[in-house]
Design a protein around this motif. Sequence first.
Motif, PDB file in Angstrom:
ATOM      1  N   MET A 121      64.128  25.547  44.846  1.00  0.00           N
ATOM      2  CA  MET A 121      65.436  24.986  45.204  1.00  0.00           C
ATOM      3  C   MET A 121      65.264  23.550  45.672  1.00  0.00           C
ATOM      4  N   HIS A 122      66.217  22.703  45.290  1.00  0.00           N
ATOM      5  CA  HIS A 122      66.172  21.293  45.660  1.00  0.00           C
ATOM      6  C   HIS A 122      66.944  21.096  46.964  1.00  0.00           C
ATOM      7  N   ASN A 123      66.310  20.456  47.932  1.00  0.00           N
ATOM      8  CA  ASN A 123      66.937  20.242  49.237  1.00  0.00           C
ATOM      9  C   ASN A 123      67.624  18.878  49.288  1.00  0.00           C
TER      10      ASN A 123
ATOM     11  N   GLY B 257      70.013  31.933  36.555  1.00  0.00           N
ATOM     12  CA  GLY B 257      68.738  32.447  37.054  1.00  0.00           C
ATOM     13  C   GLY B 257      68.388  32.007  38.455  1.00  0.00           C
ATOM     14  N   LEU B 258      69.181  31.086  39.051  1.00  0.00           N
ATOM     15  CA  LEU B 258      68.918  30.632  40.419  1.00  0.00           C
ATOM     16  C   LEU B 258      70.074  31.045  41.323  1.00  0.00           C
ATOM     17  N   PRO B 259      69.768  31.585  42.502  1.00  0.00           N
ATOM     18  CA  PRO B 259      70.856  31.939  43.423  1.00  0.00           C
ATOM     19  C   PRO B 259      71.631  30.715  43.894  1.00  0.00           C
ATOM     20  N   ALA B 260      70.922  29.577  44.006  1.00  0.00           N
ATOM     21  CA  ALA B 260      71.569  28.318  44.385  1.00  0.00           C
ATOM     22  C   ALA B 260      70.732  27.174  43.823  1.00  0.00           C
ATOM     23  N   ALA B 261      71.413  26.158  43.289  1.00  0.00           N
ATOM     24  CA  ALA B 261      70.686  25.017  42.722  1.00  0.00           C
ATOM     25  C   ALA B 261      70.205  24.072  43.816  1.00  0.00           C
ATOM     26  N   TYR B 262      71.012  23.925  44.857  1.00  0.00           N
ATOM     27  CA  TYR B 262      70.695  22.992  45.936  1.00  0.00           C
ATOM     28  C   TYR B 262      70.954  23.650  47.293  1.00  0.00           C
ATOM     29  N   GLU B 263      70.119  23.283  48.247  1.00  0.00           N
ATOM     30  CA  GLU B 263      70.420  23.568  49.647  1.00  0.00           C
ATOM     31  C   GLU B 263      70.908  22.259  50.258  1.00  0.00           C
ATOM     32  N   VAL B 264      72.131  22.241  50.742  1.00  0.00           N
ATOM     33  CA  VAL B 264      72.754  21.004  51.216  1.00  0.00           C
ATOM     34  C   VAL B 264      72.953  21.072  52.723  1.00  0.00           C
TER      35      VAL B 264
END
Length: 312
Positions: A1-3, A31-38
């Motif tokens: 995941m990208h922060n 396939g990803l639960p979340a693309a970014y953690e913001v």
Amino acid sequence: MHNIAILAPHGVIPFDLATACEVFSRVRVPGLPAAYEVVVCGEAPSVAASLFDLHTRWNLSHAAGAHTLIIPGIDDIDAPVSEPVLATIRAAAAGGARIASICSGAFLLAASGLLDGQRATTHWMAAGELARRFPAVIVDPNVLFVDNGKLLTSAGAAAGLDLCLHLVRRDYGAAVAADAARAAVMPLERGGGQAQFIVHPEPSSSLALQPVLKWMESQLHSALTLEAIAAHASLSKRTLSRRFLEQTGTSPLQWLLGARVRRAQYLLETSALSIEQVANATGFGSGAALRACFGKQVGTSPHDYRQSFRSR
């Protein structure tokens, strides 16, 4: 995941802040639960925005370790930038983070010293001031955003959306970015640059050359030459050129070219004249000549400019 860490300094422009929050928090990748953690990192627990206060969940220390640091615009570019904010920006860069500013956020990024020697942009109304305050920065006022790899800057307001979608495309590809663009109800790429939105003022009445400039504007349809302009002004060509440079910062023929483009913009916005007719009315002589000069100065074609700005 990208922060993603989004700075929230005092005086932050809420639109710029919300743009980054909305774009990155709504990206969907199969396939990803979340693309970014913001996370939004406030300069203080309560940040004074333009019309209200923001209460943030995270402080500046939470920007440490982020893959990308977003710097939204600030309402007052004359306000001093706090040392904790500058230290956060510099620490992010030292840690390898990608740093992107939106609108006047470029002033904070430039104040950190990271933009020295780099090409950058900001809102066209503030571009001249950015260049004046930070002469080591190569300011381009005509583009929607600039990507230097690890350092990115954008123009104002909607250009922040362009920049954020560009970052999504870099991270996850064109298909994911196109899906994010559809969710934001905007194109993935907009034609032209910031130059098409710049408002050019009328010649100042304080200029000694103002009567000559007004006459030139009345003769845009004519094949004006340097000799003809000098004769009308009762000056030699050399004296005329010197005074133009002193008072307008450019040559007579370059000023004339800019005036013709501005008149073409007006006709494209307000009339149903064809491109050829606009070219003849503004002294370009042909649609091809108009398109070439218009594209160079405005950053888009006459047709696309009309589509965007014509009065309905």
